[in-house]
Design a protein around this motif. Structure first.
Motif, PDB file in Angstrom:
ATOM      1  N   ARG A 179      40.580  51.266  39.308  1.00  0.00           N
ATOM      2  CA  ARG A 179      39.143  51.331  39.566  1.00  0.00           C
ATOM      3  C   ARG A 179      38.920  52.352  40.670  1.00  0.00           C
ATOM      4  O   ARG A 179      39.427  52.202  41.775  1.00  0.00           O
ATOM      5  N   ARG A 346      33.409  48.186  47.364  1.00  0.00           N
ATOM      6  CA  ARG A 346      33.897  47.553  46.137  1.00  0.00           C
ATOM      7  C   ARG A 346      33.130  46.249  45.912  1.00  0.00           C
ATOM      8  O   ARG A 346      32.901  45.469  46.854  1.00  0.00           O
ATOM      9  N   ASN A 348      34.045  43.550  44.227  1.00  0.00           N
ATOM     10  CA  ASN A 348      34.894  42.357  44.263  1.00  0.00           C
ATOM     11  C   ASN A 348      36.340  42.818  44.166  1.00  0.00           C
ATOM     12  O   ASN A 348      36.631  44.006  43.964  1.00  0.00           O
ATOM     13  N   GLN A 349      37.243  41.869  44.318  1.00  0.00           N
ATOM     14  CA  GLN A 349      38.661  42.203  44.161  1.00  0.00           C
ATOM     15  C   GLN A 349      39.021  42.190  42.681  1.00  0.00           C
ATOM     16  O   GLN A 349      38.577  41.336  41.915  1.00  0.00           O
ATOM     17  N   LEU A 350      39.836  43.161  42.297  1.00  0.00           N
ATOM     18  CA  LEU A 350      40.225  43.323  40.900  1.00  0.00           C
ATOM     19  C   LEU A 350      41.372  42.364  40.586  1.00  0.00           C
ATOM     20  O   LEU A 350      42.540  42.746  40.439  1.00  0.00           O
ATOM     21  N   GLU A 353      39.669  36.532  36.959  1.00  0.00           N
ATOM     22  CA  GLU A 353      38.747  36.747  35.845  1.00  0.00           C
ATOM     23  C   GLU A 353      38.192  38.167  35.826  1.00  0.00           C
ATOM     24  O   GLU A 353      37.907  38.714  34.755  1.00  0.00           O
ATOM     25  N   VAL A 354      38.029  38.756  37.011  1.00  0.00           N
ATOM     26  CA  VAL A 354      37.542  40.140  37.090  1.00  0.00           C
ATOM     27  C   VAL A 354      38.543  41.079  36.428  1.00  0.00           C
ATOM     28  O   VAL A 354      38.170  41.979  35.658  1.00  0.00           O
ATOM     29  N   ALA A 357      38.478  40.586  32.614  1.00  0.00           N
ATOM     30  CA  ALA A 357      37.317  41.236  32.004  1.00  0.00           C
ATOM     31  C   ALA A 357      37.513  42.744  31.919  1.00  0.00           C
ATOM     32  O   ALA A 357      37.164  43.378  30.909  1.00  0.00           O
ATOM     33  N   ALA A 358      38.100  43.339  32.977  1.00  0.00           N
ATOM     34  CA  ALA A 358      38.339  44.787  32.976  1.00  0.00           C
ATOM     35  C   ALA A 358      39.350  45.170  31.899  1.00  0.00           C
ATOM     36  O   ALA A 358      39.178  46.174  31.191  1.00  0.00           O
TER      37      ALA A 358
END
Length: 843
Positions: A179, A346, A348-350, A353-354, A357-358
């Motif tokens: 990201r 940023r 949120n932290q990657l 669930e994030v 989703a990515a």
């Protein structure tokens, strides 16, 4: 009477000298005469000395001038090309290409990431199955590991990648997502998922070892929790600024609860990336106890302390390594998150669930793009076949590497090897396990596929290779740029010589790229790039025309053939790319090589096309293309009526065999005191200048590179040879050398098995399919024959490569011409991945 006559008369009338005066006069005369002679001798000596001095000066001048010329020539070949670089010096920086700054640019390891910079922060994964008997540490891709399968399932070259690795009894899925944000390339996250192969076969313990290393500069600081677990680390480097890497606690699986694990860590000063595996192995100790709640205790190996072995390379204080070990039972899921200190906003932290989703979003985008470009469903391929093609493409893209360092080179003017100018190379590689480095002739084939997926990426790769050119127009054919790369290469292949070429296959992809720039708007869009290319392409083209020229006008000869002719059945020609393919049995300057001639015909056409697009002089290139494409001249120089095929020409005999040498053992002497007799070459019939009888890939080059006119009767002959099962045809593709050839499947030495003497190679088969597609779509008397051959050959190749992939888990370097089985190195997702273009019919 003139002045002279009067003077003589006066002298004759002088008064005679008498008495004592006469005696003194005579004495004076006697004294004068010797002086007159000495003076003459002195004058002659002066002249001789002066001449000698001049000769000495000229001799010394010539000597020192010769020394200067030798020095100048010895330095010239390591002088960079004088034209502006194609890629700006900061092209790979996070400010210019932030989305490509981080990547899986370490093809030689199973899983790892680095930046496109000279001294990158390096990250990676090792793992081992805990056993009491030995340590089976996995890190660099090794065929000796015997993994049943590994490779990328999806990889778009920019944003994400999904890989599956099958070890003994379990599998690992490695996923990453990037990201962008901030000034240093943004964030990325890893997810490692472990599963048992089946419920019956339970693997006891698995250890994952995540490492972070500074390759020459930077600082790493560990942060512990619960005294033993490395929760995160902070650090800084010149390229990345400040950053943080978080090691999340493991889970039993997505949506499931936490997983019990034992943790260990180690911080060391490393001797270098090429010795990282040895550092970990030598630091392992088995006195640690895995003690799960309510479970059975078990001793396991873990990193402890590292002591460099005696006499090892001195440690570099600027090369730090931090290792985080997680030991746990299957199934599990572990995440690692890198966060750039300059990414201030940023959302949120990657992770969690994030991250899920990515990954889903990128996978959907990848599939949509793949379907749009290759359209395999419209070609009638099934979903599993489409997934196979996605994996083939992804392994090509995921095998891209960024290397930085020096080649080791030598010219005939250098007594010892020297370092080539330091520089970067962004390139695909033939094989992650066996050839994890750049090969010049492979790269043209690689970029045919890469350019179909991402034209900008392919242009970067082409520019990166051409920026390695020296002032003479030479590019080292193998790129082995640092200690980590050299650790995977046999020592005899490291040195590169500047008289040696490789097939200029970059012209294949350049032909494809310029063909797509026919409109004025596309030419204008790419004009700056093409103008940067052109000076280097001119030098490269001229270098081939001068250094690889043949004995007759418009003929060409590969330099760099094997010189040890006593040991080889047929001396190899590694520079041609076809290695042991049979050439003239006795290398000489009389040789002419048909394949190189055809490569130069292709290069001439592309040079003419690029020059014309830019409004630059193109007539000389057009003239060369016309001459090299003149079928009458081609046949005069390379067609053999006796062989009924195109062929090389040289000093050759077919009457060559390998025999065991005879060693005389004196009577009474034990035989084991003497060396075992070697296989040496024996010549039964002297060589003579003639065409080389070796029907195979070289014979096809006028067809493969479409030098033959569509109405050439030689096409019909070649089609018959290609279709003949006793010659080149197999159900799996065209074999490299006809069964009728005397050297078919023959060993070149006792331990040097056949390489290009029968097995099926996908690169040349791709050229054959491409050429058949061309001749089947152009008017000519053999159009229908070409169309029929095209359908049959394409189908055979795709079917066999896919079948072998299903049976073995890999795409292979070559395929057996009798059984179709994959052989050679694996995974070989360099040019063998061209099966994707054959499936899509994109040529």
């Amino acid at each position: 009477m003139g002045w002279t006559g009067c003077r003589m008369a006066r002298e004759r009338r002088r008064k005679p000298v008498e008495g004592a005066d006469r005696r003194r006069h005579e004495k004076d005369l006697r004294g004068m005469q010797p002086q007159s002679k000495v003076k003459g001798k002195v004058d002659l000596a002066h002249i001789c000395l002066a001449l000698a001095g001049i000769c000495c000066v000229l001799g010394f001048s010539a000597y020192f001038y010769n020394l200067y010329v030798q020095w100048w020539l010895s330095r010239r070949f390591i002088t960079p090309h004088l034209s502006p670089r194609i890629l700006d010096s900061n092209y790979s920086s996070p400010t210019v290409t932030p989305d490509k700054f981080w990547g899986s640019y370490r093809p030689q390891v199973y899983f790892g990431m680095k930046t496109r910079s000279p001294m990158s922060l390096v990250t990676g994964l090792m793992w081992m199955q805990q056993t009491e008997l030995d340590v089976r540490l996995r890190h660099t891709c090794e065929q000796s590991d015997g993994l049943s399968s590994y490779g990328w399932l999806m990889h778009d070259g920019v944003n994400f990648g999904v890989q599956e690795i099958f070890d003994f009894g379990f599998s690992l899925k490695t996923e990453f997502v990037k990201r962008t944000g901030g000034q240093h390339g943004g964030d990325w996250s890893w997810r490692i998922t472990g599963r048992a192969e089946n419920a019956e076969h339970q693997v006891s313990l698995i250890s994952l070892l995540f490492y972070v290393a500074t390759d020459g500069q930077g600082v790493l600081q560990p942060h512990l929790e619960e005294r033993t677990r490395l929760a995160f680390l902070t650090g800084s480097t010149e390229e990345l600024g400040h950053f943080k890497i978080t090691f999340h606690k493991p889970w039993a699986g997505e949506g499931k609860g936490p997983k019990y694990a034992s943790f260990n860590h180690l911080k060391v000063v490393g001797p270098g990336l090429h010795q990282l595996t040895d550092v970990v192995k030598s630091s392992l100790s088995n006195h640690f106890i895995y003690n799960p709640p309510g479970g059975k205790k078990k001793r396991y190996f873990a990193v402890n302390t590292y002591q460099p072995p005696p006499g090892s390379t001195p440690l570099n204080e600027n090369s730090q390594v931090l290792i985080h070990q997680v030991t746990l039972q299957l199934p599990f899921q572990v995440e690692v998150v890198f966060e750039s200190g300059s990414f201030m906003d940023r959302p949120n932290q990657l992770s969690g669930e994030v991250l899920s989703a990515a990954l889903t979003q990128h996978q959907t985008s990848f599939e949509d793009k793949f379907n749009s470009i290759f359209q395999l469903r419209k070609k009638g391929f099934s979903t599993p076949q489409e997934e196979f093609a996605m994996a083939a493409l992804s392994n090509m893209i995921g095998g891209m590497g960024y290397f930085y360092g020096h080649s080791i080179v030598q010219s005939k003017y250098n007594d010892q090897p020297v370092l080539y100018p330091e520089g970067p190379l962004f390139t695909a590689v033939p094989s992650r396990s066996f050839f994890p480095r750049g090969f010049l002739w492979d790269e043209g084939f690689h970029q045919l596929l890469v350019s179909q997926w991402d034209t900008a990426m392919s242009q970067e790769v082409i520019g990166s290779w051409l920026d390695l050119m020296n002032v003479e127009g030479w590019i080292p054919r193998e790129q082995i740029l640092d200690n980590e790369a050299r650790s995977k290469v046999p020592s005899e292949f490291i040195l590169q010589r500047n008289e040696n070429a490789n097939p200029p296959t970059l012209f294949l992809v350049l032909e494809k790229l310029v063909r797509g720039m026919e409109t004025a708007s596309l030419v204008q869009k790419n004009e700056l790039y093409l103008r940067k290319l052109l000076p280097r392409l001119r030098s490269w083209y001229d270098w081939y025309n001068t250094t690889q020229a043949g004995p007759l006008p418009y003929t060409f000869r590969w330099r760099g053939r094997d010189e040890d002719t006593d040991m080889y059945l047929n001396p190899k020609t590694l520079t041609s790319g076809l290695d042991d393919y049979p050439r003239a049995s006795h290398p000489s300057s009389d040789e002419r090589h048909v394949d190189l001639r055809c490569w130069m015909a292709l290069a001439s056409g592309v040079m003419a096309h690029v020059s014309a697009l830019l409004g630059e002089p193109a007539e000389e290139y057009r003239r060369m293309q016309r001459v090299l494409s003149d079928n009458a001249l081609l046949e005069e120089q390379h067609w053999s009526d006796q062989l009924n095929s195109f062929a090389d020409y040289g000093n050759h005999t077919q009457s060559v065999i390998l025999e065991r040498e005879k060693i005389y053992i004196p009577p009474g002497q034990p035989p084991h005191h003497y060396p075992s007799p070697r296989l040496v070459r024996v010549i039964r019939k002297p060589p003579k200048l003639q065409y080389v009888g070796a029907l195979g890939y070289v014979s096809l080059f006028p067809f493969l590179l479409q030098v033959l006119q569509p109405n050439s009767p030689r096409l019909e002959t070649l089609f018959k040879d290609m279709r003949n099962e006793k010659k080149l045809w197999t159900p799996y593709g065209l074999r490299s050398l006809s069964k009728s050839s005397p050297l078919y499947l023959k060993y070149n030495t006792e331990h040097d098995g056949p390489y290009w003497r029968g097995p099926i190679w996908i690169s040349i088969n791709y050229l054959a399919v491409k050429a058949l597609h061309y001749y089947s779509n152009i008017e000519g008397p053999f159009r229908q024959e070409a169309a029929d051959l095209y359908q049959q050959l394409r189908s055979n190749l795709i079917t066999n490569i896919y079948r072998q992939y299903l049976e073995t888990g890999y795409i292979w370097e070559q395929y057996n011409d009798s059984t179709g089985k994959g052989q050679g190195s694996y995974p070989f997702t360099g040019w063998s991945a061209l099966v994707v273009l054959m499936m899509a019919e994109e040529y």
